[in-house]
Design a protein around this motif. Structure first.
Motif, PDB file in Angstrom:
ATOM      1  N   TRP A   1     -53.478  28.804 -13.940  1.00 29.67           N
ATOM      2  CA  TRP A   1     -53.601  30.292 -13.523  1.00 29.67           C
ATOM      3  C   TRP A   1     -52.539  30.930 -12.864  1.00 29.67           C
ATOM      4  O   TRP A   1     -52.354  32.039 -12.364  1.00 29.67           O
ATOM      5  N   LEU A   2     -51.402  30.166 -12.870  1.00 27.99           N
ATOM      6  CA  LEU A   2     -49.964  30.614 -12.100  1.00 27.99           C
ATOM      7  C   LEU A   2     -49.248  31.249 -12.872  1.00 27.99           C
ATOM      8  O   LEU A   2     -48.941  30.959 -14.062  1.00 27.99           O
ATOM      9  N   ASN A   3     -49.006  32.656 -12.534  1.00 31.32           N
ATOM     10  CA  ASN A   3     -47.854  33.258 -13.149  1.00 31.32           C
ATOM     11  C   ASN A   3     -46.585  32.941 -12.932  1.00 31.32           C
ATOM     12  O   ASN A   3     -46.459  31.932 -11.788  1.00 31.32           O
ATOM     13  N   HIS A   4     -45.356  33.380 -13.356  1.00 30.48           N
ATOM     14  CA  HIS A   4     -44.013  32.739 -13.152  1.00 30.48           C
ATOM     15  C   HIS A   4     -43.816  33.052 -11.793  1.00 30.48           C
ATOM     16  O   HIS A   4     -43.156  32.170 -10.934  1.00 30.48           O
ATOM     17  N   THR A   5     -44.020  34.315 -10.945  1.00 25.84           N
ATOM     18  CA  THR A   5     -43.898  34.224  -9.602  1.00 25.84           C
ATOM     19  C   THR A   5     -44.328  33.353  -8.764  1.00 25.84           C
ATOM     20  O   THR A   5     -43.983  32.875  -7.705  1.00 25.84           O
ATOM     21  N   ASP A   6     -45.750  33.415  -8.930  1.00 30.39           N
ATOM     22  CA  ASP A   6     -46.608  32.076  -8.111  1.00 30.39           C
ATOM     23  C   ASP A   6     -45.875  30.938  -8.377  1.00 30.39           C
ATOM     24  O   ASP A   6     -46.022  30.120  -7.408  1.00 30.39           O
ATOM     25  N   ALA A   7     -45.844  30.644  -9.655  1.00 33.51           N
ATOM     26  CA  ALA A   7     -45.458  29.393 -10.139  1.00 33.51           C
ATOM     27  C   ALA A   7     -44.037  28.805  -9.321  1.00 33.51           C
ATOM     28  O   ALA A   7     -43.876  27.738  -8.998  1.00 33.51           O
TER      29      ALA A   7
ATOM     30  N   ILE B   1     -34.295  35.219 -14.212  1.00 36.73           N
ATOM     31  CA  ILE B   1     -34.110  35.722 -15.726  1.00 36.73           C
ATOM     32  C   ILE B   1     -35.741  35.952 -16.202  1.00 36.73           C
ATOM     33  O   ILE B   1     -35.664  36.517 -17.487  1.00 36.73           O
ATOM     34  N   GLY B   2     -36.658  35.860 -15.469  1.00 31.82           N
ATOM     35  CA  GLY B   2     -38.115  36.048 -15.889  1.00 31.82           C
ATOM     36  C   GLY B   2     -39.066  34.986 -16.701  1.00 31.82           C
ATOM     37  O   GLY B   2     -38.218  33.757 -16.730  1.00 31.82           O
ATOM     38  N   PRO B   3     -40.108  35.351 -17.137  1.00 33.03           N
ATOM     39  CA  PRO B   3     -40.940  34.354 -17.678  1.00 33.03           C
ATOM     40  C   PRO B   3     -40.261  33.698 -19.040  1.00 33.03           C
ATOM     41  O   PRO B   3     -39.728  34.396 -19.734  1.00 33.03           O
ATOM     42  N   LYS B   4     -40.708  32.414 -19.469  1.00 34.22           N
ATOM     43  CA  LYS B   4     -40.354  31.788 -20.516  1.00 34.22           C
ATOM     44  C   LYS B   4     -41.279  31.792 -21.520  1.00 34.22           C
ATOM     45  O   LYS B   4     -42.659  31.943 -21.206  1.00 34.22           O
TER      46      LYS B   4
ATOM     47  N   GLY C   1     -31.008  29.314 -27.677  1.00 35.32           N
ATOM     48  CA  GLY C   1     -31.361  29.204 -26.031  1.00 35.32           C
ATOM     49  C   GLY C   1     -32.249  30.526 -25.696  1.00 35.32           C
ATOM     50  O   GLY C   1     -33.594  30.212 -25.312  1.00 35.32           O
ATOM     51  N   HIS C   2     -31.657  31.655 -25.973  1.00 39.57           N
ATOM     52  CA  HIS C   2     -32.489  32.841 -25.737  1.00 39.57           C
ATOM     53  C   HIS C   2     -33.788  32.784 -26.465  1.00 39.57           C
ATOM     54  O   HIS C   2     -34.892  33.653 -25.748  1.00 39.57           O
ATOM     55  N   GLY C   3     -34.065  32.163 -27.386  1.00 41.56           N
ATOM     56  CA  GLY C   3     -35.456  32.001 -28.098  1.00 41.56           C
ATOM     57  C   GLY C   3     -36.375  31.608 -27.069  1.00 41.56           C
ATOM     58  O   GLY C   3     -37.745  31.905 -27.307  1.00 41.56           O
ATOM     59  N   PHE C   4     -36.196  31.010 -26.127  1.00 41.66           N
ATOM     60  CA  PHE C   4     -36.952  30.419 -25.227  1.00 41.66           C
ATOM     61  C   PHE C   4     -37.594  31.430 -24.079  1.00 41.66           C
ATOM     62  O   PHE C   4     -38.381  31.069 -23.236  1.00 41.66           O
ATOM     63  N   SER C   5     -36.922  32.466 -24.083  1.00 43.97           N
ATOM     64  CA  SER C   5     -37.448  33.580 -23.114  1.00 43.97           C
ATOM     65  C   SER C   5     -38.485  34.176 -23.574  1.00 43.97           C
ATOM     66  O   SER C   5     -38.945  34.361 -24.750  1.00 43.97           O
TER      67      SER C   5
ATOM     68  N   GLN D   1     -34.261  42.243 -14.939  1.00 48.42           N
ATOM     69  CA  GLN D   1     -34.296  43.081 -13.570  1.00 48.42           C
ATOM     70  C   GLN D   1     -35.687  43.316 -13.064  1.00 48.42           C
ATOM     71  O   GLN D   1     -36.039  43.571 -11.815  1.00 48.42           O
ATOM     72  N   THR D   2     -36.623  43.382 -14.064  1.00 46.18           N
ATOM     73  CA  THR D   2     -38.221  43.794 -13.560  1.00 46.18           C
ATOM     74  C   THR D   2     -38.915  42.420 -13.117  1.00 46.18           C
ATOM     75  O   THR D   2     -39.999  42.776 -12.636  1.00 46.18           O
ATOM     76  N   GLU D   3     -38.246  41.216 -13.126  1.00 44.98           N
ATOM     77  CA  GLU D   3     -38.638  40.203 -12.453  1.00 44.98           C
ATOM     78  C   GLU D   3     -39.266  40.426 -11.125  1.00 44.98           C
ATOM     79  O   GLU D   3     -38.305  40.481 -10.339  1.00 44.98           O
ATOM     80  N   PRO D   4     -40.495  40.248 -10.770  1.00 46.25           N
ATOM     81  CA  PRO D   4     -40.882  40.354  -9.246  1.00 46.25           C
ATOM     82  C   PRO D   4     -40.113  39.680  -8.570  1.00 46.25           C
ATOM     83  O   PRO D   4     -39.733  39.925  -7.126  1.00 46.25           O
TER      84      PRO D   4
END
Lengths: 688, 688
Positions: free
Chosen positions: A58-64, A228-231, B410-414, B659-662
């Motif tokens: 249940w963890l999203n990237h931010t919490d993880a 860089i955000g979620p994977k 590499g960017h494919g894993f985003s 940039q939108t990453e919390p």
């Protein structure tokens, strides 16, 4: 609670295993002492609440990431408290089962400084790093450049006036990207940047760069950092892969790591004495990955084998029926031949990967010993070998993991299988440390050189390329065919190896001929990249040959009374290992059958008998499967799988996991008043 | 902002396309009117804030379900507001790009009642269902049973005293499981349960079961409901897949759907007139999946093709260099032959899937027309065909999607590629609507019957099995070889089809011989499941043959001036389509080359020339690739991909998404004070 049918099925399956599982575990992990230490370390982790995995789904990237930081710091403390070495650290990471922000500190920051720093630099940076007074990461990849190091756009320009480097992200695409540990955790990084002195480009070099204040963790002026955000697949979600931009950011000249290249106060650049010395660390990283694939694929096959042992569906007579149990029950799914033929070759692959991981590490250690005494003879072969095996092993590791999940049918799509998390962790290995396609050029370039050597100085061909000598007499080679006359001939290791050697030799010479012809064709000259498909083929063929050979050798060594105690195994285990080795070799042939048949080396009748032999070997392992996966010795905490736990109580565990879903804590869901009720009532109440 | 190099590269690539993209789009989607309607519907969705996808990467299952409910109810409103039909509803779901709790209401609850209810039942349940005054789902799968319907453990026992059914979850494993829409949204379900009257088991039947009060949405007493938890790869995370247990829960007798089987007030059971009538809905579901695979794989190839067009890495001379651009730039990744040889066959597959999806749907419609007039002659063939194609197409759809992701390096894993989400949505299709391995038994059973027919009444062999007649004369058939003498012979559709026909005929007769021999072998008789590997082979071989044939026929139809306007295409498009068709056929052969070579049908020289021809076809499509994926007509909203947007501005979009990453909204991360600082300061401050 009474024993469930699931548990009965699991217990019954274990009664049929013919060999001693402990004996097999010792063979796999290199002896009882290693097994015991691995268990000790895993248990150390399992007892810490911060490493509990119950809520991971249940963890999203931010919490993880926040969790990843908590786990990181506790990991560091445990390492210090118990004074653990690198091997134990690796086992801790295996037990934790996720990539954490801190792994690059121990896995890259410290090793890079140790290998590329001067004595003074090591004295300055390593003690605080080992005490975690600073936290580091490794900043190489950029938004615009990954594989091509020489075109990195981050620059380090020497400023003689202040004896400093000015670090600059010269373009938008110069932004460092994907850097693990950078977004949140690290105070420092080792940075790859192109070194400029007086306008001259000296190429990529490594610098120690302070990123954040040790007082308040704020980035220094001139340093812009972020995540860089979620994977993909929710993978690596506890890792703070980050970006960095540098705006004319100054660091002292001494922060360039100068064991090899040096720059003096006066701006004089000195070249490194040997360009290939850094290959050693690439060999190490790739060798470690092969061992990891053994651990990963064996986990996936453990989970699938256990679940399919207790899952029953349809009451079909099969040639391997479980008629000794209550005949009113449905058939255990693992008793379907189709399932066995998909699953058991992957168990065999897992065993082959254990052998390969171990032997590749031996090769690395031996190379390091040689190199420390100035002997680099083996470097080219070992480097090529690690590249080819990394490409092949991570390919089958990721694909096999997903295949295990699919084998589990509908429930396989639940997060609670544990396999989806495993896949998300494993699949980027197909791309990092060298993309699996690009990387195969290393082995093929090496083999092309070996073909030349074979033609001119055959006595100088290196050990693993000796097969090239088979093809020196082309007309005799072209007439060579496989010697199998009877089905049981397939079970001779020398027949198996001869087939793999023939295939490798043919593909290597075909590639060599094509490269030569392509260059000569004036009207339409070929370039190297036109041959890359063939490079991939020959490189994977060589990797498969090596895997088959090493697995055979590993079993031979285990029987040798003179061999070291750690790897010895008993007779019954040896018999099963031999069947696994046969299955691994012959299934690999069958999967790549075109390569063996398209030049006439295998006859149509041999293709038929090969397929039959693979089926027979698979069937012969039906009673051993559960023992073979138990022998991997993966505890429940590590597997984190409702369906793959050791007791086999799959349905009960799946039910229990579902009860923990936060949605189930309310009788009426969020969104009823706001969304569902207005829709239901839009056209008034209905009477039914 | 100035045009980026990415954008320049994309614009330049489009100048090289030889055909009219609009013309190709019309060919793919069946005419300009369809294209326009699809764009209209996608835009309808794109304009609604609730369908915005910007934060999807951060939603955990709990939050995602709440979003899924909001999306569901808005979707229902839009359907009513615009009075949209089923095709438009499907396009809305395509645009929304995620499975929602409500999809089973329109996709299963309503159709099941419509097809299995009496007139009175339809009159009772359908009007409120269409006005969403009740919300339904379809409850079949249980914890212990998926494929084997006859062993479901949920029972419906007739209680004559009250004229009711008593619904009961008789065991722990009887719990309904995986039911989409059940955990949160639905007020009703259609339930599969085994029907018992006076202790006699009449097998699985369908009942309309009220689950939750229409007043307050609380589950009725005797009904226990919940969510089964998160799914693999974060897939289906907006879907409230649920479980249900029934504790002697009563519903009226009339709630059994009685169009076919009936139970009277007196408890008299009447059998259905025809057992196979329900096959029609299975054919439909599988046919829809084939079309979906076209839409999915074409999205993945669009994203990969666009990104690889603008990604540059290394400055290598390639035989397809982009020397017409600034020679100081690195090579566009899409110009590497290895990349083209992996990617372009998947573009060709996407086109073949469009043709197959369309033709399979025609077959279904024609079957329904026949069946409504009592003619079920085509049922067996069309059912087998839909099964084989479902298995093959969803296999290549999921595998191809993941391959596209890996192609992006590499960017494919985003997460921001958009492909990981696509894979998570697509891959369960390998398991649902019939597991892809189990399902291949349908086609192989059918072909075995056809082999018998071919031997006894050859004139009665059905159209797509005509190839079996080739093998009636065994000795002549065994001597048959492929007629290719020159490389260009591979480009003859009749040569391609002959090869696929030969392979299918050989595999079908081999299977038939093995089944017969296995049954006769008294000492070691084989059961059906011992042949399942061969079933899989022959079934996928047949599916590939059908795909190749239909793609060829679709292009022929597009050239026919007499054909309907919708599918006509211009000359330049036809020329490119023919190359795609050749590539699809020959690449499929190459991927399965063993099947064509192991009986000597292809010679070694033909294998070599086949490989060369595949490479040549790939190279010939280099300038067309971007046009071919633009022609799929997938707008940016649908793709939801930073790297695959139409303008090609990949790096900028990836940066903006990050940039939108919390995590980036704070200068110092959560966890610093609690975890990081204490670790850094554990051994006191360090001076560096």
């Amino acid at each position: 609670m009474a024993e469930t049918q699931n548990q009965k099925d699991m217990a019954h399956a274990r009664t049929k295993v013919s060999f001693n599982v402990t004996d097999m575990t010792n063979y796999l992990h290199g002896g009882a002492a290693n097994v015991e230490q691995r268990r000790y370390i895993i248990d150390l982790i399992a007892r810490e609440p911060v490493f509990n995995k119950d809520d991971w789904g249940w963890l999203n990237h931010t919490d993880a990431v926040k969790r990843g930081i908590a786990m990181s710091t506790r990991l560091a403390e445990i390492k210090m408290e118990h004074d653990l070495n690198d091997l134990d650290f690796a086992t801790m990471m295996e037990a934790i089962d996720d990539t954490l922000p801190i792994v690059l500190h121990n896995g890259a920051f410290i090793p890079v400084i140790n290998s590329q720093g001067t004595e003074e630099q090591i004295d300055k940076w390593i003690p605080p790093a080992e005490k975690y007074q600073i936290l580091g990461c490794y900043a190489q990849t950029e938004l615009g450049h990954g594989s091509n190091l020489s075109k990195l756009e981050t620059t380090a320009t020497f400023i003689p006036e202040t004896d400093e480097w000015e670090i600059n992200s010269t373009t938008f695409t110069a932004s460092k990207w994907w850097i693990g540990g950078l977004a949140c955790l690290s105070t420092h990084c080792v940075l790859q940047a192109r070194l400029f002195i007086k306008g001259h480009d000296y190429g990529a070099h490594v610098f120690v760069v302070p990123l954040r204040s040790l007082d308040d963790h704020k980035p220094f002026p001139g340093v812009e950092l972020g995540d860089i955000g979620p994977k993909a697949f929710n993978g690596f979600n506890k890792m703070d892969n980050g970006f960095a931009r540098f705006n004319k950011y100054r660091i002292p000249r001494e922060n360039m790591l100068m064991r090899f290249s040096k720059v003096s106060k006066e701006g004089v650049y000195t070249k490194p004495p040997h360009a290939k010395l850094s290959y050693g660390s690439m060999v190490l990283l790739r060798s470690v990955l092969i061992k990891q694939m053994a651990l990963y694929l064996s986990r996936a096959t453990t989970i699938a084998t256990r679940y399919l042992t207790v899952r029953r569906q349809f009451n079909n007579p099969t040639s391997r029926n479980d008629a000794d149990l209550n005949p009113g029950l449905e058939t255990q799914v693992i008793n379907y031949p189709m399932v066995q033929n998909r699953l058991f070759p992957m168990i065999a692959q897992s065993y082959a990967l254990f052998a390969a991981g171990s032997e590749m590490m031996n090769k690395y250690i031996s190379l390091m010993t040689d190199m420390s005494s100035g002997n680099i003879d083996a470097l080219a072969e070992v480097h090529a070998m690690s590249s080819a095996l990394k490409s092949y092993c991570t390919t089958i590791g990721a694909a096999g993991t997903e295949e295990c999940r699919k084998l589990m049918g509908g429930h396989g799509f639940s997060y609670f299988t544990g396999i989806a998390h495993l896949f998300a962790s494993i699949v980027p290995s197909n791309t990092y440390e060298g993309d699996n396609y690009v990387l195969t050029q290393q082995m093929s370039r090496y083999l092309l050189k070996e073909v030349k050597t074979a033609k001119t100085q055959p006595e100088k061909v290196t050990p693993y390329s000796k097969y090239l000598l088979l093809a020196l007499n082309k007309s005799a080679f072209d007439r060579t065919t496989c010697g199998v006359a009877h089905a049981e001939d397939w079970l001779k290791p020398e027949v198996q190896l001869a087939a793999f050697e023939h295939r490798c030799a043919r593909l290597a010479f075909e590639l060599s001929d094509a490269v030569e012809a392509g260059g000569l064709d004036q009207a339409n000259p070929k370039t190297w990249s036109d041959h890359n498909i063939e490079c991939y083929r020959v490189s994977h063929a060589h990797a498969q040959y090596t895997m088959v050979l090493w697995f055979i050798q590993s079993i031979q060594a285990a029987q040798d009374p003179a061999s070291e105690e750690e790897r010895r195994a008993e007779g019954p285990s040896i018999k099963v290992l031999e069947r696994l080795s046969h299955l691994h070799a012959l299934h690999t042939m069958q999967t790549n059958l075109t390569d063996f048949v398209e030049d006439g080396y295998f006859s149509p009748a041999q293709c038929q008998s090969l397929r039959a032999q693979v089926k027979a070997l698979v069937a012969s392992l039906a009673d051993e499967a559960i023992g073979l996966v138990d022998a991997f010795d993966h505890p429940d905490f590590l597997l984190n799988s409702a369906l793959g736990a050791a007791d086999g109580n799959a349905y009960k565990r799946l039910w229990d996991k579902a009860q923990t879903e936060p949605l189930n804590q309310k009788q009426v869901c969020d969104g009823y008043e706001e969304f569902i009720r207005p829709l239901l009532k839009k056209h008034g109440d209905v009477k039914l």
